[in-house]
Design a protein around this motif. Structure first.
Motif, PDB file in Angstrom:
ATOM      1  N   SER A  43       0.713  -1.267  -0.213  1.00  0.00           N
ATOM      2  CA  SER A  43      -0.277  -0.040   0.368  1.00  0.00           C
ATOM      3  C   SER A  43       0.442   0.693  -0.686  1.00  0.00           C
ATOM      4  O   SER A  43       0.273   2.359  -0.805  1.00  0.00           O
ATOM      5  CB  SER A  43      -0.953  -0.021   1.273  1.00  0.00           C
ATOM      6  N   GLN A  89      -7.265   0.988  -0.335  1.00  0.00           N
ATOM      7  CA  GLN A  89      -7.102  -0.917   0.528  1.00  0.00           C
ATOM      8  C   GLN A  89      -8.530  -0.450   1.011  1.00  0.00           C
ATOM      9  O   GLN A  89      -9.957  -1.193   1.298  1.00  0.00           O
ATOM     10  CB  GLN A  89      -5.866  -1.385   1.387  1.00  0.00           C
ATOM     11  N   ASP A 166      -5.674  -1.079  -5.022  1.00  0.00           N
ATOM     12  CA  ASP A 166      -5.296  -1.654  -3.247  1.00  0.00           C
ATOM     13  C   ASP A 166      -5.933  -2.587  -3.443  1.00  0.00           C
ATOM     14  O   ASP A 166      -7.033  -2.296  -2.101  1.00  0.00           O
ATOM     15  CB  ASP A 166      -4.594  -0.695  -2.732  1.00  0.00           C
ATOM     16  N   GLU A 167      -5.622  -3.880  -3.280  1.00  0.00           N
ATOM     17  CA  GLU A 167      -6.642  -5.155  -3.125  1.00  0.00           C
ATOM     18  C   GLU A 167      -7.794  -5.393  -2.892  1.00  0.00           C
ATOM     19  O   GLU A 167      -9.151  -4.752  -3.003  1.00  0.00           O
ATOM     20  CB  GLU A 167      -6.627  -6.033  -1.497  1.00  0.00           C
TER      21      GLU A 167
HETATM   22 MG   LIG Z   1      -1.378  -2.961   2.037  1.00  0.00          MG
END
Ligand SMILES: [Mg+2]
Ligand SMILES: Nc1ncnc2c1ncn2[C@@H]1O[C@H](COP(=O)(O)OP(=O)(O)OP(=O)(O)O)[C@@H](O)[C@H]1O
Length: 280
Positions: A43, A89, A166-167
């Motif tokens: 991140s 995220q 992010d994810e």
């Molecule tokens: Mg992360």
């Protein structure tokens, strides 16, 4: 092109570097996956790419990140965010509105998209994510996965050159996760959008990404074409990344001298390999 050179970053109040000597080049049109264990710095790396670092998080910063030749240090963060659309995220911290439609309109209005384009962009981005039926729903009534889709739709509506996620599938079931990656592939192939995606599910990356950057303890330890990175399955395992079974199996066969040509990175390739071995 995104060019990261010798980037080291330590958050203020932190004792160790979150990023250490990062060198990475992302070409226009790349589809890059970033993978690594929790706390590896994934991140933080995304923040360095979209300008959240150094503009929002302060700390010790060395090296440079250049987007199309411009150093992010000298760039206005909102100018950067139009070029690099980010899905964070922590989706909740990204949401600013209470209704889905407003969440998408917010970005469009913020960046002064011409009025006659707004409705088209709003409805088409909802459609691309398959969430047109959620248009008038409140954000708080949505599931985690639905929120992830809304966040992606809101960014997509801005038509960024680079999409940094992010994810994005962390709250999604396997089927929806694949759908998101299929959409990313389409955006990449059809519209030439550069995709940078942090993802823990290595199966998805080995199927959809073209390149992989593997992080461990703030460093990029492996970087290159997916197949080249996958050759290092024991190194990946040693830093806590479990390779897909087909990768481990084909690497083992190669190690034992079985001529299978190349390491298999997905089920289709494994099937071809198995047929080749059976039929000689
Ligand atoms: Mg992360
Ligand atoms: N705001 C912050 N202030 C201080 N330290 C931070 C901050 N955010 C992250 N860190 C630290 O920086 C390091 C890298 O964290 P980062 O969140 O980038 O990792 P990550 O790979 O994204 O992990 P995860 O898979 O859990 O999301 C960790 O040691 C973390 O504790």
């Amino acid at each position: 092109m995104i060019k990261i050179e010798n980037l080291t970053f330590k958050y203020r109040n932190s004792k160790k570097n979150a990023l250490e000597n990062i060198d990475l080049i992302i070409e226009d049109g790349d589809f890059v996956g970033i993978i690594g264990k929790g706390g590896a710095g994934k991140s933080t790396l995304t923040y360095a790419i979209n300008g959240i670092i150094p503009h929002h998080y302060q700390g010790d910063y060395y090296g440079s990140v250049k987007i199309d030749g411009d150093d992010t240090f000298d760039k206005n963060p909102s100018e950067l965010s139009l070029k690099i659309g980010s899905v964070l995220q922590d989706i909740d911290s990204q949401m600013v509105s209470s209704v889905v439609e407003d969440e998408i309109l917010y970005g469009l209005e913020n960046f002064a998209i011409p009025k006659d384009e707004v409705e088209q962009r709003l409805s088409s981005s909802l459609k691309e994510l398959g969430i047109s039926s959620l248009r008038y729903r409140t954000i708080e009534s949505l599931s985690g996965g639905q929120k992830q889709k809304v966040a992606i739709a809101a960014i997509l509506a801005l038509r960024p050159k680079v999409l940094l996620l992010d994810e994005p599938t962390s709250e999604l079931d396997p089927k929806s996760s694949v759908q998101i990656f299929q959409l990313l592939r389409e955006l990449n192939k059809k519209h030439g959008i550069t995709i940078i995606v942090v993802e823990q599910k290595i199966m998805l990356l080995s199927e959809f990404a073209e390149k992989l950057a593997v992080m461990s303890e703030g460093k990029i330890v492996l970087n290159g074409k997916v197949r080249d990175v996958m050759k290092h399955s024991s190194e990946l395992e040693s830093i806590g990344i479990n390779c897909p079974r087909v990768v481990t199996l084909s690497n083992r066969l190669i190690d034992r001298g079985v001529d299978i040509g190349k390491v298999c990175i997905n089920l289709d390739e494994a099937e071809v390999m198995a047929r080749g071995l059976i039929h000689g």
